[in-house]
Design a protein around this motif. Structure first.
Motif, PDB file in Angstrom:
ATOM      1  N   ILE A 103       0.852  -1.181   0.000  1.00  0.00           N
ATOM      2  CA  ILE A 103       0.000   0.000   0.000  1.00  0.00           C
ATOM      3  C   ILE A 103       0.887   1.230   0.000  1.00  0.00           C
ATOM      4  CG2 ILE A 103      -0.205  -0.064   2.532  1.00  0.00           C
ATOM      5  CD1 ILE A 103      -3.076   1.078   2.141  1.00  0.00           C
ATOM      6  N   THR A 104       0.550   2.170  -0.879  1.00  0.00           N
ATOM      7  CA  THR A 104       1.331   3.398  -0.979  1.00  0.00           C
ATOM      8  C   THR A 104       0.801   4.454  -0.024  1.00  0.00           C
ATOM      9  OG1 THR A 104      -0.069   4.390  -2.674  1.00  0.00           O
ATOM     10  CG2 THR A 104       1.663   2.884  -3.423  1.00  0.00           C
ATOM     11  N   SER A 105       1.514   5.547   0.065  1.00  0.00           N
ATOM     12  CA  SER A 105       1.087   6.637   0.931  1.00  0.00           C
ATOM     13  C   SER A 105      -0.238   7.232   0.460  1.00  0.00           C
ATOM     14  CB  SER A 105       2.152   7.727   0.968  1.00  0.00           C
ATOM     15  OG  SER A 105       2.438   8.190  -0.336  1.00  0.00           O
ATOM     16  N   GLY A 106      -0.521   7.065  -0.808  1.00  0.00           N
ATOM     17  CA  GLY A 106      -1.780   7.563  -1.341  1.00  0.00           C
ATOM     18  C   GLY A 106      -2.920   6.583  -1.225  1.00  0.00           C
ATOM     19  N   GLY A 107      -2.620   5.400  -0.695  1.00  0.00           N
ATOM     20  CA  GLY A 107      -3.669   4.409  -0.490  1.00  0.00           C
ATOM     21  C   GLY A 107      -3.849   3.414  -1.619  1.00  0.00           C
ATOM     22  N   ASN A 108      -2.969   3.449  -2.618  1.00  0.00           N
ATOM     23  CA  ASN A 108      -3.070   2.462  -3.694  1.00  0.00           C
ATOM     24  C   ASN A 108      -2.597   1.106  -3.192  1.00  0.00           C
ATOM     25  OD1 ASN A 108      -3.980   4.263  -5.723  1.00  0.00           O
ATOM     26  ND2 ASN A 108      -1.910   5.064  -5.920  1.00  0.00           N
ATOM     27  N   ARG A 109      -3.400   0.101  -3.443  1.00  0.00           N
ATOM     28  CA  ARG A 109      -3.133  -1.245  -2.946  1.00  0.00           C
ATOM     29  C   ARG A 109      -2.804  -2.201  -4.082  1.00  0.00           C
ATOM     30  NH1 ARG A 109      -7.072   1.130   0.096  1.00  0.00           N
ATOM     31  NH2 ARG A 109      -6.992   0.820   2.381  1.00  0.00           N
ATOM     32  N   ASN A 110      -1.968  -3.154  -3.769  1.00  0.00           N
ATOM     33  CA  ASN A 110      -1.597  -4.199  -4.717  1.00  0.00           C
ATOM     34  C   ASN A 110      -1.570  -5.518  -3.963  1.00  0.00           C
ATOM     35  OD1 ASN A 110      -0.582  -5.292  -7.234  1.00  0.00           O
ATOM     36  ND2 ASN A 110       1.370  -5.508  -6.194  1.00  0.00           N
TER      37      ASN A 110
END
Length: 120
Positions: free
Chosen positions: A51-58
């Motif tokens: 999860i990135t700081s922007g909330g994108n999940r993988n």
């Protein structure tokens, strides 16, 4: 220096749930990506979810729809909610955090790992 403290893990029956948590502490200015990996006996370490700081999940295909990654930026914490666990989810789970220290240097830190065992 950035330290990671993991909690959660343990033994659960197939179909059960567990939650892993990882808290980062130390000289942190910002955290970019927070990632969970796992390594089963005799296998290579693999990415489970990030999860990135922007909330994108993988998510890995094998956990898509069963695991949920989330983060609390105020607490520098990342969680992994694991549902519908399967015996093949048995592994040591590791937390990885990437970001910048208070001196604006890039860092990558690994947690010590926590065992998750799913019995059939």
């Amino acid at each position: 220096q950035v330290q990671l403290v993991l909690s959660g893990g343990g033994l659960v029956q197939a179909g059960g749930s567990l939650t892993l948590s990882c808290e980062a502490s130390g000289s942190i200015f910002s955290i970019n990506v927070m990632t969970w990996y796992r390594q089963a006996p005799g296998k290579r370490r693999e990415l489970v979810a990030s999860i990135t700081s922007g909330g994108n999940r993988n998510y890995a295909d094998s956990v898509q729809g069963r695991f949920t990654i989330s983060r609390d930026n105020a607490k520098n914490t990342v969680n992994l909610q694991m549902n519908s666990l399967k015996p093949e989810d048995t592994a040591v789970y590791y937390c990885n955090v990437q970001g910048q220290t208070s001196s604006l240097r890039e860092f990558t830190s690994w947690g010590m790992g926590t065992q998750v065992t799913v019995s059939s």
